[in-house]
Design an enzyme around this catalytic site. Structure first.
Site, PDB file in Angstrom:
ATOM      1  N   GLY A 248      -7.402  13.079   1.024  1.00 32.14           N
ATOM      2  CA  GLY A 248      -8.056  11.716   0.731  1.00 32.14           C
ATOM      3  C   GLY A 248      -8.426  11.712  -0.577  1.00 32.14           C
ATOM      4  N   PRO A 291      -3.240  17.158   0.664  1.00 33.76           N
ATOM      5  CG  PRO A 291      -2.589  18.001  -1.209  1.00 33.76           C
ATOM      6  CD  PRO A 291      -3.177  18.605  -0.034  1.00 33.76           C
ATOM      7  NE  ARG A 293      -4.352   6.934  -0.600  1.00 31.88           N
ATOM      8  CZ  ARG A 293      -4.027   5.804   0.025  1.00 31.88           C
ATOM      9  NH1 ARG A 293      -3.378   4.905  -0.800  1.00 31.88           N
ATOM     10  NH2 ARG A 293      -4.353   5.769   1.147  1.00 31.88           N
ATOM     11  NE  ARG A 330      -1.125   1.391   0.297  1.00 27.25           N
ATOM     12  CZ  ARG A 330      -2.041   1.116  -0.695  1.00 27.25           C
ATOM     13  NH1 ARG A 330      -1.508   0.324  -1.798  1.00 27.25           N
ATOM     14  NH2 ARG A 330      -3.192   1.538  -0.586  1.00 27.25           N
ATOM     15  CB  CYS A 361       9.584 -16.471   6.828  1.00 26.53           C
ATOM     16  SG  CYS A 361      11.219 -17.134   6.049  1.00 26.53           S
TER      17      CYS A 361
END
Length: 431
Positions: A248, A291, A293, A330, A361
């Site tokens: 995190g 870990p 990200r 995201r 679209c």
């Protein structure tokens, strides 16, 4: 520049790891995921070095492969001596085919199927992170059938608000993950694990959330987890050997995001853990972290080709690109912020306020709003920074769009690590 591996060359083009991004777009096409392999390695070494320095040589960071998983990424993590956290049969299969050592794999997830549990046991995964009573029963059953004793950690929810986006907070009492300490569920499942003859109960796991830039949520987690471990010891006599504090750690998506001193962060957590352990009279714990990200996010960027620049006087400006929510969902999910640059004129003044829009679209198909760009023209290349995590791994085939290629850059050279999907690939499974 947002990161030290980014620069501008004599042509005014953005470079990553010393490689011209405009040249990459021309060679491999767009949309294109680009990963700086040297930076991934440096991030791995930062975690492993800091954890061994402050937690001891037996500690281990487990790379959370959900952030970015493909065969050569698994090989890199193995080369760097880290463990691997997987959450599905697909991630486990990828790791196995990449030759990752199974004894250093942790199998996570809140709803593993019986087939996935059997697969993990048959392949010899190092441990499971159990999440519920039914899963504990399934692990015991499959381990008995295989004639093995399976190592297991129990995931508990410590009830901590990490002050992050609600959709990436995972440590609250009402989370879908883990067993809550507050409700008594964690103690109940601890006793259940201790009663299983084919389970080697190693200790506990917790995870409070993502994009955390301050140590206080981790320090609070240490307090709560050690208090619980002490309660378990007093009530059952069981002494936990392992504590996994999850992941995190925050990364910078924009200049406004704070910088995180990883070594200082880990040092603070380690000192606090050791102090609290001594207060409770507990033996030393083997510490894991996860870990994800923070290993890959800042090593990646995505390249797009501009299609249209649409100006609506008195309202807003749109710059549309040849990708969008299919390769980066995201913003649609979290309104995640990004830094976007005109890769062809990276040093020029950003003079156009615009919304960078995707080609799907959907009116919500955006990369970001109120962004400042050196006004682009059709055919120019835009670079969206810090896309190494949860872009490739969350990509979809919406609008029947082919998924982009992923390219490594290393030592100022480039090569394809994952090829681009073709139109024929889109029909490969159709009957």
């Amino acid at each position: 520049m947002l990161y030290t591996n980014l620069s501008v060359n004599e042509k005014g083009h953005l470079t990553v790891g010393g490689v011209d991004t405009v040249a990459l777009a021309k060679e491999y096409g767009t949309p294109l995921y680009v990963m700086d392999k040297d930076r991934v390695r440096a991030n791995c070494r930062s975690y492993l070095g800091a954890m061994r320095k402050y937690f001891g040589e037996d500690c281990l960071p487990y790379y959370a492969s959900k952030a970015l998983c493909f065969a050569d990424m698994c090989r890199l993590v193995a080369q760097e001596g880290m463990g691997l956290d997987v959450v599905s049969a697909g991630e486990l299969y990828t790791a196995q085919k990449a030759g990752f050592p199974m004894e250093k794999v942790g199998f996570h997830g809140n709803n593993k199927t019986d087939e996935e549990i059997a697969m993990g046991i048959s392949l010899g995964v190092g441990h499971f992170v159990a999440d519920a009573a039914e899963e504990i029963e399934a692990i015991e059953r499959e381990a008995a059938r295989a004639g093995v004793t399976q190592k297991v950690l129990l995931r508990v929810t410590p009830g901590i608000d990490p002050h992050t986006h609600a959709k990436i907070a995972t440590g609250m009492v009402d989370s879908k993950f883990g067993a809550a300490i507050e409700t008594g569920s964690a103690m109940e499942l601890t006793k259940k694990l201790l009663s299983c003859p084919h389970i080697a109960f190693e200790g506990f796991h917790c995870h409070v959330g993502s994009q955390i830039f301050e140590a206080s949520p981790f320090l609070s987690a240490v307090d709560i987890m050690l208090d619980f471990i002490a309660q378990v010891m007093a009530e059952t006599g069981y002494i936990a050997r392992v504590l996994n504090l999850g992941g995190g750690f925050g990364v910078r998506y924009t200049e406004e995001d704070p910088k995180l001193n990883l070594e200082k962060f880990i040092h603070m957590v380690a000192d606090h853990l050791d102090t609290k352990r001594r207060e409770y009279g507990l033996p030393r714990l083997t510490v894991y972290m996860e870990p994800g990200r923070s290993i890959v996010a800042d090593a990646g960027l995505t390249l797009y080709t501009v299609g249209t620049v649409k100006k609506i006087p008195g309202y807003k400006n749109y710059v549309s690109v040849d990708g969008g929510m299919a390769d980066n969902p995201r913003y649609a999910l979290y309104e995640a912020k990004y830094t976007v640059l005109n890769a062809e004129r990276a040093a020029e003044k950003a003079d156009l306020v615009c919304t960078v829009a995707g080609r799907c679209c959907e009116s919500g198909d955006l990369i970001g709003e109120n962004m400042m760009l050196a006004e682009p023209k059709r055919g120019e290349i835009l670079a969206v920074l810090t896309t190494g995590a949860y872009n490739f791994s969350m990509a979809s085939g919406y609008n029947r769009l082919a998924r982009p290629a992923l390219v490594w850059v290393e030592n100022k050279e480039s090569r394809v690590a994952v090829r681009r999907e073709s139109l024929a690939d889109l029909l490969e499974k159709d009957l």
